[in-house]
Design a protein around this motif. Sequence first.
Motif, short mmCIF file in Angstrom:
data_model
loop_
_atom_site.label_atom_id
_atom_site.label_comp_id
_atom_site.label_asym_id
_atom_site.label_seq_id
_atom_site.Cartn_x
_atom_site.Cartn_y
_atom_site.Cartn_z
N GLU A 70 0.85 -1.18 0.00
CA GLU A 70 0.00 0.00 0.00
C GLU A 70 0.89 1.23 0.00
OE1 GLU A 70 -4.21 0.35 1.84
OE2 GLU A 70 -2.82 1.12 3.36
N ILE A 71 0.39 2.29 -0.64
CA ILE A 71 1.10 3.57 -0.70
C ILE A 71 0.28 4.60 0.07
CG2 ILE A 71 1.91 5.42 -2.21
CD1 ILE A 71 2.27 3.33 -4.41
N ALA A 72 0.95 5.35 0.91
CA ALA A 72 0.30 6.42 1.67
C ALA A 72 0.92 7.76 1.27
CB ALA A 72 0.47 6.20 3.17
N VAL A 73 0.08 8.80 1.20
CA VAL A 73 0.54 10.15 0.90
C VAL A 73 0.38 10.99 2.16
CG1 VAL A 73 0.22 12.20 -0.52
CG2 VAL A 73 -0.05 9.93 -1.53
N ILE A 74 1.47 11.59 2.60
CA ILE A 74 1.49 12.36 3.85
C ILE A 74 1.79 13.82 3.53
CG2 ILE A 74 2.65 12.64 6.09
CD1 ILE A 74 3.31 9.64 5.96
N SER A 75 1.01 14.73 4.10
CA SER A 75 1.26 16.16 3.94
C SER A 75 2.45 16.56 4.82
CB SER A 75 0.03 16.97 4.35
OG SER A 75 0.35 18.35 4.48
N LEU A 76 3.37 17.33 4.26
CA LEU A 76 4.53 17.76 5.04
C LEU A 76 4.29 19.08 5.75
CD1 LEU A 76 7.33 16.72 2.55
CD2 LEU A 76 6.70 15.63 4.70
N ASP A 77 3.10 19.65 5.55
CA ASP A 77 2.73 20.85 6.32
C ASP A 77 2.10 20.47 7.65
OD1 ASP A 77 3.62 22.63 4.34
OD2 ASP A 77 1.72 22.49 3.26
N SER A 78 1.15 19.53 7.60
CA SER A 78 0.43 19.14 8.81
C SER A 78 0.75 17.71 9.26
CB SER A 78 -1.07 19.25 8.57
OG SER A 78 -1.48 18.37 7.52
N PHE A 79 1.50 16.96 8.45
CA PHE A 79 1.80 15.54 8.69
C PHE A 79 0.53 14.68 8.70
CE2 PHE A 79 5.39 17.72 10.91
CZ PHE A 79 6.37 17.39 9.96
N ALA A 80 -0.51 15.18 8.05
CA ALA A 80 -1.77 14.43 7.96
C ALA A 80 -1.68 13.40 6.84
CB ALA A 80 -2.94 15.38 7.73
N LEU A 81 -2.35 12.26 7.03
CA LEU A 81 -2.44 11.24 6.00
C LEU A 81 -3.53 11.64 5.02
CD1 LEU A 81 -1.53 8.46 4.94
CD2 LEU A 81 -3.27 7.43 6.43
N LEU A 82 -3.15 11.88 3.75
CA LEU A 82 -4.09 12.41 2.77
C LEU A 82 -4.81 11.32 2.00
CD1 LEU A 82 -2.00 15.37 1.33
CD2 LEU A 82 -3.68 15.42 3.18
N SER A 83 -4.11 10.24 1.64
CA SER A 83 -4.74 9.19 0.85
C SER A 83 -3.93 7.91 0.96
CB SER A 83 -4.86 9.61 -0.63
OG SER A 83 -3.57 9.89 -1.16
N ARG A 84 -4.58 6.79 0.60
CA ARG A 84 -3.94 5.48 0.58
C ARG A 84 -4.31 4.77 -0.72
NH1 ARG A 84 -6.59 2.99 5.62
NH2 ARG A 84 -5.47 1.10 4.97
N VAL A 85 -3.31 4.11 -1.33
CA VAL A 85 -3.51 3.46 -2.62
C VAL A 85 -2.94 2.05 -2.52
CG1 VAL A 85 -2.91 3.51 -5.07
CG2 VAL A 85 -3.34 5.66 -3.85
N ARG A 86 -3.70 1.05 -2.97
CA ARG A 86 -3.22 -0.33 -2.98
C ARG A 86 -2.12 -0.49 -4.03
NH1 ARG A 86 -5.75 -4.52 -0.59
NH2 ARG A 86 -6.38 -2.84 0.81
N ASN A 87 -1.12 -1.32 -3.73
CA ASN A 87 0.06 -1.47 -4.58
C ASN A 87 0.49 -2.93 -4.56
OD1 ASN A 87 2.25 -0.38 -6.16
ND2 ASN A 87 3.57 -0.54 -4.37
N LYS A 88 0.39 -3.60 -5.73
CA LYS A 88 0.68 -5.04 -5.79
C LYS A 88 1.50 -5.36 -7.04
CE LYS A 88 -1.55 -9.58 -5.76
NZ LYS A 88 -2.83 -10.33 -5.75
#
Length: 566
Positions: A169-187
């Motif tokens: 799985e891939i996660a996208v993290i904001s570097l301003d707030s360190f919030a988790l923005l989205s998650r994408v399956r990766n296989k």
Amino acid sequence: MDEGGTPLLPDSLVYQIFLSLGPADVLAAGLVCRQWQAVSRDEFLWREQFYRYYQVARDVPRHPAATSWYEEFQRLYDTVPCVEVQTLREHTDQVLHLSFSHSGYQFASCSKDCTVKIWSNDLTISLLHSADMRPYNWSYTQFSQFNKDDSLLLASGVFLGPHNSSSGEIAVISLDSFALLSRVRNKPYDVFGCWLTETSLISGNLHRIGDITSCSVLWLNNAFQDVESENVNVVKRLFKIQNLNASTIRTVMVADCSRFDSPDLLLEAGDPATSPCRIFDLGGDNEEEVAGPAPAHAKEGLRHFLDRVLEGRAQPQPSERVLETKVAELLAQGHTKPPERSATGARSKYLIFTTGCLTYSPHQIGIKQILPHQMTTAGPVLGEGRGSDAFFDALDHVIDVHGHIIGMGLSPDNRYLYVNSRAWPSGAVVADPMQPPPIAEEIDLLVFDLKTMREVRRALRAHRAYTPNDECFFIFLDVSRDFVASGAEDRHGYIWDRHYNICLAKLQHEDVVNSVAFSPQEQELLLTASDDATIKAWRSPRTVRVFQARRPRPRAFFSWLASQRR
């Protein structure tokens, strides 16, 4: 000299004596008198010292940017990041990967402890944030990458699904707030994932067709997926590629073709005898050989001063108009057509990944061009570029290294691809795709020019590994303007010079070194990550002296080299 100042020995005899001395002794002798000082700086003397000390082949010319042998000796001795300055122990398990932001002021680390840690790269490195991915059912984190403007961080890991043990799985993290923005399956999970644009990333999926046949689909995903309108695409299929003989697509990365016209180092210069690699165009029927800025956030004060000191050799970047003129001149001379540019000025990019056609062992590098109109999730999906009878996309280029690929990295200008490979025996034949040939313990470091699709350097026999085919793991390497670094199974990180193809330093850890990373703005800083759960920061001797001095200023050459006398 006698009392009248007349030399007692002719310069030629002093020169012959100095030839028998080591570099530190030559510099120490140069302090005796003016005559010896002059001889100790002789260019022919330092050329001999250089070739002898570094054991460089005599047919290798001096670096094109070097102005003297004396300064070139100093560069290799004094600017290699080989002094350990800090050890980070915040991870509790094996550290698998490191990545720097483009500005160089932050970096991220991934670990078997299932955290992604973001660090501040100041004079002393400090932890900014730690994201625990276990609540999202991750087993561990394995890879990270900053987007172009350093506002987002891509982090990938192994996902513990009910029936998908190889899923990631891939996660996208904001570097301003360190919030988790989205998650994408990766296989499979070792596709890793990568950024294509500032706000879109590439992931993979795998579909089984038969026992040893499958299909890899590469997807383009929007980093921001909280779109309210159902008419706005947040994901689009890029390519559908057939896998034969149990192979799969792994380790995707993107090379920016727009930077090929201003390389940071022309590796083919002075080495015209290199032979081209075998290039196979899967779209045709036959085999053929193909011929061949400044930081985003500037800081003032000490940091800005040190950046200027450490990057004193940097050349000014040519303007866009100069680059366009150069490309036009090359085309007029009959050179290969450059990658396609859209009406808005965007250039195409190369998608690069490991694959294979004979066995599950990754022994080939696949290259697929991504055109400007494909770099957005808007518009039609995959298929508009294929014929009605073509179910899979053909690759533009395939490079077969005839061995197990265990590491890849791009040069800062994105023109050169460095590959760590463990070779198969000469003439090896794969009779069973589930039984690949045995692989060598020696690791070859190969270099390919992505502009000409040609191997530009003879293989460098770099270091050794001992795991068999089915236990090999990916060890990340990194490339700076002048150096190449790689981890190794023998508990060391290694640094080589890109021009001279020589090993300059071995960096000690207590276990396998999995990843290395140069600061993109300061190649005299290197990070190494290991199975010993530590991250080590290494700086060059010159940088260490600058940091320790009350007034940061370069010191005389003899001071650092003479101190090495034993």
